[in-house]
Design a protein around this motif. Structure first.
Motif: not given
Length: 117
Positions: A31-39
């Motif tokens: 399963t592939v989900l789009a994400g956005r990281g906050i470092s």
């Protein structure tokens, strides 16, 4: 047979390479989900616009031994030659599982037999 869930959070540009490596080792469905990281480091800016790199979250249910093999292969992709990591990988043991395709269980059993030989 014991199962693990493997989660791989990788840069979007490494998504296909990671999927191919996992499938080559015997992973069935991913399963592939789009994400956005906050470092925890300061965000990069470009002409006053901030850039938060896009990530892909890959989720897999695997036989426990296979999950370790896949994790090691993906680690080589996200940390080539000991460079800084470009993602994160982890497994979680699964206590109960439903809905898995029987053909996938057969593949896991074959992988277990092959690894013992």
């Amino acid at each position: 047979m014991k199962f693990s869930a493997l989660a791989a959070i990788v840069p979007e540009d490494m998504e296909q390479e990671c999927i191919d490596a996992a499938r080559d080792l015997g992973a069935g469905g991913i399963t592939v989900l789009a994400g956005r990281g906050i470092s925890n480091t300061k965000r990069k800016t470009f002409f006053g616009l901030t850039y938060d790199g896009s990530q892909s979250v890959l989720l897999m249910v695997l036989e426990k031994g296979l999950s370790l093999d896949v994790l090691k292969a993906l680690q080589k992709i996200i940390m080539p030659d000991g460079e800084d990591s470009r993602g994160i990988l982890f497994t979680v043991p699964l206590e109960h599982l439903g809905g898995i395709d029987f053909s996938q269980v057969e593949k896991f059993e074959k992988h277990m037999k092959d690894s013992l030989e």
